[in-house]
Scaffold this motif. Structure first.
Motif, PDB file in Angstrom:
ATOM      1  N   MET A   1     -29.098  51.776  78.555  1.00 23.64           N
ATOM      2  CA  MET A   1     -28.451  52.517  77.465  1.00 23.64           C
ATOM      3  C   MET A   1     -27.017  52.894  77.879  1.00 23.64           C
ATOM      4  SD  MET A   1     -29.578  56.179  75.888  1.00 23.64           S
ATOM      5  CE  MET A   1     -31.242  55.652  75.510  1.00 23.64           C
ATOM      6  N   THR A   2     -26.072  52.793  76.980  1.00 26.07           N
ATOM      7  CA  THR A   2     -24.696  53.175  77.302  1.00 26.07           C
ATOM      8  C   THR A   2     -24.544  54.686  77.175  1.00 26.07           C
ATOM      9  OG1 THR A   2     -24.093  51.157  76.185  1.00 26.07           O
ATOM     10  CG2 THR A   2     -22.294  52.629  76.770  1.00 26.07           C
ATOM     11  N   ALA A   3     -23.929  55.307  78.181  1.00 24.86           N
ATOM     12  CA  ALA A   3     -23.761  56.764  78.135  1.00 24.86           C
ATOM     13  C   ALA A   3     -22.703  57.127  77.097  1.00 24.86           C
ATOM     14  CB  ALA A   3     -23.341  57.271  79.506  1.00 24.86           C
ATOM     15  N   ARG A   4     -22.983  58.189  76.321  1.00 27.51           N
ATOM     16  CA  ARG A   4     -21.979  58.696  75.391  1.00 27.51           C
ATOM     17  C   ARG A   4     -21.100  59.672  76.157  1.00 27.51           C
ATOM     18  NH1 ARG A   4     -23.619  62.058  71.479  1.00 27.51           N
ATOM     19  NH2 ARG A   4     -25.394  62.753  72.668  1.00 27.51           N
ATOM     20  N   HIS A   5     -19.910  59.929  75.672  1.00 22.89           N
ATOM     21  CA  HIS A   5     -19.065  60.940  76.309  1.00 22.89           C
ATOM     22  C   HIS A   5     -18.698  61.993  75.277  1.00 22.89           C
ATOM     23  CE1 HIS A   5     -17.650  58.673  80.131  1.00 22.89           C
ATOM     24  NE2 HIS A   5     -18.937  58.572  79.905  1.00 22.89           N
ATOM     25  N   PRO A   6     -19.641  62.866  74.954  1.00 20.99           N
ATOM     26  CA  PRO A   6     -19.376  63.824  73.893  1.00 20.99           C
ATOM     27  C   PRO A   6     -18.533  65.000  74.377  1.00 20.99           C
ATOM     28  CG  PRO A   6     -21.551  64.166  74.794  1.00 20.99           C
ATOM     29  CD  PRO A   6     -20.929  63.064  75.587  1.00 20.99           C
ATOM     30  N   GLU A   7     -18.081  65.811  73.488  1.00 18.97           N
ATOM     31  CA  GLU A   7     -17.432  67.074  73.808  1.00 18.97           C
ATOM     32  C   GLU A   7     -18.530  68.103  73.966  1.00 18.97           C
ATOM     33  OE1 GLU A   7     -14.112  68.663  72.474  1.00 18.97           O
ATOM     34  OE2 GLU A   7     -13.052  66.836  73.010  1.00 18.97           O
ATOM     35  N   ILE A   8     -18.679  68.612  75.135  1.00 17.35           N
ATOM     36  CA  ILE A   8     -19.792  69.533  75.389  1.00 17.35           C
ATOM     37  C   ILE A   8     -19.239  70.900  75.764  1.00 17.35           C
ATOM     38  CG2 ILE A   8     -21.870  69.928  76.765  1.00 17.35           C
ATOM     39  CD1 ILE A   8     -21.694  66.820  77.333  1.00 17.35           C
ATOM     40  N   LEU A   9     -19.722  71.919  75.084  1.00 21.43           N
ATOM     41  CA  LEU A   9     -19.294  73.283  75.345  1.00 21.43           C
ATOM     42  C   LEU A   9     -20.449  74.037  75.977  1.00 21.43           C
ATOM     43  CD1 LEU A   9     -17.057  74.521  72.586  1.00 21.43           C
ATOM     44  CD2 LEU A   9     -17.577  75.819  74.645  1.00 21.43           C
ATOM     45  N   ALA A  19     -24.133  74.598  87.325  1.00 20.54           N
ATOM     46  CA  ALA A  19     -24.756  73.348  87.792  1.00 20.54           C
ATOM     47  C   ALA A  19     -24.708  72.282  86.694  1.00 20.54           C
ATOM     48  CB  ALA A  19     -26.197  73.622  88.214  1.00 20.54           C
ATOM     49  N   ILE A  20     -24.899  72.700  85.453  1.00 24.72           N
ATOM     50  CA  ILE A  20     -24.855  71.729  84.346  1.00 24.72           C
ATOM     51  C   ILE A  20     -23.421  71.224  84.154  1.00 24.72           C
ATOM     52  CG2 ILE A  20     -25.203  71.450  81.853  1.00 24.72           C
ATOM     53  CD1 ILE A  20     -27.535  73.452  82.085  1.00 24.72           C
ATOM     54  N   ALA A  21     -22.457  72.146  84.206  1.00 27.80           N
ATOM     55  CA  ALA A  21     -21.051  71.740  84.040  1.00 27.80           C
ATOM     56  C   ALA A  21     -20.660  70.740  85.117  1.00 27.80           C
ATOM     57  CB  ALA A  21     -20.137  72.973  84.106  1.00 27.80           C
ATOM     58  N   TYR A  22     -21.062  71.038  86.355  1.00 20.49           N
ATOM     59  CA  TYR A  22     -20.716  70.134  87.472  1.00 20.49           C
ATOM     60  C   TYR A  22     -21.311  68.755  87.226  1.00 20.49           C
ATOM     61  CZ  TYR A  22     -21.248  67.713  91.862  1.00 20.49           C
ATOM     62  OH  TYR A  22     -21.249  66.733  92.819  1.00 20.49           O
ATOM     63  N   ARG A  23     -22.610  68.728  86.910  1.00 27.51           N
ATOM     64  CA  ARG A  23     -23.289  67.433  86.784  1.00 27.51           C
ATOM     65  C   ARG A  23     -22.727  66.628  85.614  1.00 27.51           C
ATOM     66  NH1 ARG A  23     -24.685  65.008  90.686  1.00 27.51           N
ATOM     67  NH2 ARG A  23     -25.901  66.685  91.589  1.00 27.51           N
ATOM     68  N   LEU A  24     -22.444  67.305  84.499  1.00 21.05           N
ATOM     69  CA  LEU A  24     -21.873  66.584  83.352  1.00 21.05           C
ATOM     70  C   LEU A  24     -20.470  66.086  83.662  1.00 21.05           C
ATOM     71  CD1 LEU A  24     -22.945  68.932  80.405  1.00 21.05           C
ATOM     72  CD2 LEU A  24     -23.684  66.558  80.708  1.00 21.05           C
ATOM     73  N   ALA A  25     -19.668  66.939  84.304  1.00 21.89           N
ATOM     74  CA  ALA A  25     -18.260  66.572  84.550  1.00 21.89           C
ATOM     75  C   ALA A  25     -18.160  65.392  85.510  1.00 21.89           C
ATOM     76  CB  ALA A  25     -17.487  67.778  85.091  1.00 21.89           C
ATOM     77  N   VAL A  26     -18.982  65.413  86.595  1.00 22.75           N
ATOM     78  CA  VAL A  26     -18.852  64.288  87.544  1.00 22.75           C
ATOM     79  C   VAL A  26     -19.364  62.996  86.929  1.00 22.75           C
ATOM     80  CG1 VAL A  26     -18.854  65.640  89.677  1.00 22.75           C
ATOM     81  CG2 VAL A  26     -21.019  64.806  88.760  1.00 22.75           C
ATOM     82  N   ARG A  27     -20.132  63.133  85.866  1.00 23.05           N
ATOM     83  CA  ARG A  27     -20.572  61.901  85.201  1.00 23.05           C
ATOM     84  C   ARG A  27     -19.640  61.519  84.052  1.00 23.05           C
ATOM     85  NH1 ARG A  27     -27.031  62.255  84.958  1.00 23.05           N
ATOM     86  NH2 ARG A  27     -26.656  60.591  83.464  1.00 23.05           N
ATOM     87  N   GLY A  28     -18.489  62.144  83.989  1.00 24.79           N
ATOM     88  CA  GLY A  28     -17.435  61.698  83.087  1.00 24.79           C
ATOM     89  C   GLY A  28     -17.441  62.337  81.715  1.00 24.79           C
ATOM     90  N   ALA A  29     -18.300  63.347  81.512  1.00 27.99           N
ATOM     91  CA  ALA A  29     -18.342  63.981  80.182  1.00 27.99           C
ATOM     92  C   ALA A  29     -17.131  64.899  79.996  1.00 27.99           C
ATOM     93  CB  ALA A  29     -19.623  64.775  80.024  1.00 27.99           C
ATOM     94  N   ASN A  30     -16.780  65.105  78.758  1.00 25.43           N
ATOM     95  CA  ASN A  30     -15.671  65.987  78.398  1.00 25.43           C
ATOM     96  C   ASN A  30     -16.258  67.391  78.184  1.00 25.43           C
ATOM     97  OD1 ASN A  30     -13.654  67.352  77.118  1.00 25.43           O
ATOM     98  ND2 ASN A  30     -13.352  65.862  75.483  1.00 25.43           N
ATOM     99  N   VAL A 157     -18.360  75.264  89.827  1.00 23.22           N
ATOM    100  CA  VAL A 157     -17.357  75.268  88.750  1.00 23.22           C
ATOM    101  C   VAL A 157     -16.063  74.633  89.259  1.00 23.22           C
ATOM    102  CG1 VAL A 157     -15.957  76.722  87.224  1.00 23.22           C
ATOM    103  CG2 VAL A 157     -18.390  77.223  87.532  1.00 23.22           C
ATOM    104  N   ALA A 158     -15.676  74.954  90.489  1.00 16.77           N
ATOM    105  CA  ALA A 158     -14.445  74.354  91.043  1.00 16.77           C
ATOM    106  C   ALA A 158     -14.589  72.829  91.104  1.00 16.77           C
ATOM    107  CB  ALA A 158     -14.170  74.924  92.431  1.00 16.77           C
ATOM    108  N   GLU A 159     -15.771  72.354  91.487  1.00 15.48           N
ATOM    109  CA  GLU A 159     -15.981  70.891  91.550  1.00 15.48           C
ATOM    110  C   GLU A 159     -15.967  70.293  90.141  1.00 15.48           C
ATOM    111  OE1 GLU A 159     -16.088  68.930  94.201  1.00 15.48           O
ATOM    112  OE2 GLU A 159     -15.884  70.637  95.573  1.00 15.48           O
ATOM    113  N   ALA A 160     -16.532  71.028  89.171  1.00 14.77           N
ATOM    114  CA  ALA A 160     -16.518  70.541  87.783  1.00 14.77           C
ATOM    115  C   ALA A 160     -15.074  70.419  87.289  1.00 14.77           C
ATOM    116  CB  ALA A 160     -17.332  71.484  86.884  1.00 14.77           C
ATOM    117  N   VAL A 161     -14.266  71.426  87.632  1.00 17.63           N
ATOM    118  CA  VAL A 161     -12.858  71.410  87.207  1.00 17.63           C
ATOM    119  C   VAL A 161     -12.128  70.229  87.858  1.00 17.63           C
ATOM    120  CG1 VAL A 161     -10.666  72.690  87.351  1.00 17.63           C
ATOM    121  CG2 VAL A 161     -12.766  73.862  86.615  1.00 17.63           C
ATOM    122  N   LYS A 162     -12.418  70.006  89.153  1.00 20.45           N
ATOM    123  CA  LYS A 162     -11.809  68.838  89.832  1.00 20.45           C
ATOM    124  C   LYS A 162     -12.157  67.548  89.107  1.00 20.45           C
ATOM    125  CE  LYS A 162     -12.169  70.008  94.601  1.00 20.45           C
ATOM    126  NZ  LYS A 162     -12.930  69.695  95.812  1.00 20.45           N
TER     127      LYS A 162
END
Ligand code: FAD
Length: 362
Positions: A1-9, A19-30, A157-162
């Motif tokens: 399945m192709t990953a979507r890149h949604p806007e996630i708040l 932990a969720i922000a980090y995991r989503l961000a390193v996987r390329g989510a916005n 959070v710092a890693e998610a921001v990176k």
């Protein structure tokens, strides 16, 4: 399945949202992470004892396999980001009121496959030389970790921001906007921020935000007390859970004690308990001079009656993803991975059964 890149708040930068922000961000989510506090980890995460373990789990409980996976997720995190767990200390010692109870407890853990050892008094005294009254027998759990949950939330959070996430601190989310049964964003400080998906990881605050959507998630707020004592020298090298005290020591030597707390108690009582626990520490340990109570803070743990977290899309309103549960520090890295797998790749978490059974329309 192709990953979507949604806007996630993501609402809530406690350990779970971080932990969720980090995991989503390193996987390329916005991703955007928002919190009403001024920094990550200022909710109950900042008042948590920080014991990563399975030894307090119940082998017959439905959440026990989840705790096992959660320990593995900490192993993965350590490999990925060794620096965020650098200050974590391994090992916990537990004993009960009698030798027989300790032995039964240790055997139960061994039968469940936990790598615990039974230690006699001499071995325990070598590990914890400042104990004044070491018992005959203690259970040693070498895989446990003691860590600073707020520091871990800040690092994640710092890693998610990176990795490209944005953050907004210091303003509460007043409501989730919905159009025709679908979340379209959040309201914050008089502004609407649009998003495809809203993650509700606001700890004890999720009840109110979900209730505004007409959904009752059955959250039970369960307060507990964290006591912090200034101390100038090493006293304990591991987490100790004894019949009288649950204590660990931070890298700056502060002694941390976790206690149960009655919701009816007044604020004065927290310092009184703190002073009483200082006497217990003095009786149980060879303390250096000058140990003083620095803080006695109550934190509200977001719990569900069945002891399971809630992780998955809310029924009834599309686009709202709920992530809440206890023990949140233990579970957070696992919940982060599971949430990212579901939000980005549609992979079911296996935790939606508890979500469906625990969520009701108001
Ligand atoms: C004394 C004590 C000891 C504990 N020991 C342990 C332990 O050893 N191991 C363990 O796993 N757990 C432990 N816990 C439980 C643990 O603290 C929680 O399970 C965990 O921290 C929950 O994290 P969270 O991210 O869900 O919630 P929180 O840390 O509360 O994060 C939620 C965030 O959402 C924000 N928020 C809320 N509402 C809004 C809004 N409307 N708008 C914007 N932001 C909002 C808050 O400011 C907060 O930062 C302990 C708790 C206590 C009190």
């Amino acid at each position: 399945m192709t990953a979507r890149h949604p806007e996630i708040l993501i609402i809530g930068a406690g350990i779970v949202g971080a932990a969720i922000a980090y995991r989503l961000a390193v996987r390329g989510a916005n991703v955007m992470l928002v919190d009403e506090a001024r920094a990550p980890g200022c909710g109950v995460t900042g008042r948590a004892f920080g014991w990563i373990n399975i030894i307090n789990g119940t082998p017959t409980h439905q959440n026990y396999p989840l705790w096992q996976r959660a320990l593995d997720a900490y192993g993965d995190l350590r490999q990925e980001l060794p620096h965020v767990l650098q200050a974590a200390r391994p090992g916990a010692l537990v004993w009960k009121a009698t030798r027989e109870e300790t032995e039964d407890f240790g055997r139960l853990r061994q039968d469940a496959g936990e790598p615990v050892k039974l230690l006699d008094r001499d071995a325990l005294s070598r590990l914890e030389p400042r104990l004044r009254h070491p018992p005959d027998l203690a259970v040693f759990s070498p895989q446990d970790l003691a860590l600073d949950p707020a520091a871990l939330a800040r690092s994640l959070v710092a890693e998610a921001v990176k990795a490209g996430a944005s953050t907004r601190f210091g303003q509460p989310v007043s409501a989730i906007e919905t159009v025709a049964g679908r979340a379209t964003g959040i309201h914050i400080a008089g502004e609407m921020i649009a998003a495809d998906t809203v993650v509700l990881s606001a700890g004890a605050g999720v009840g109110r935000l979900a209730a505004d959507l007409g959904i009752e998630i059955g959250l039970q707020s369960s307060p507990a007390l964290l006591l912090r004592y200034g101390c100038s020298a090493p006293v304990v090298g591991h987490i100790l859970k004894t019949p009288r005290v649950e204590v660990r020591q931070a890298p700056d030597h502060a002694l941390l004690v976790a206690k149960s707390w009655s919701p009816d108690a007044d604020a004065d009582r927290s310092r009184k308990i703190g002073e009483a626990m200082l006497s217990v520490l003095q009786e149980e340990f060879d303390l250096p001079d000058g140990v003083t109570l620095l803080a006695a803070e109550v934190g509200v743990r977001p719990m569900l009656a069945d002891g399971m977290p809630r992780l998955g899309y809310l029924p009834g309103v599309s686009g709202v993803y709920l992530a809440v549960g206890h023990p949140g520090v233990i579970l957070a890295p696992l919940l982060g991975t599971l949430a990212a797998d579901e939000i980005l790749n549609g992979k079911a978490t296996g935790l939606t059964a508890s979500l469906a059974s625990g969520v009701n329309a108001l």
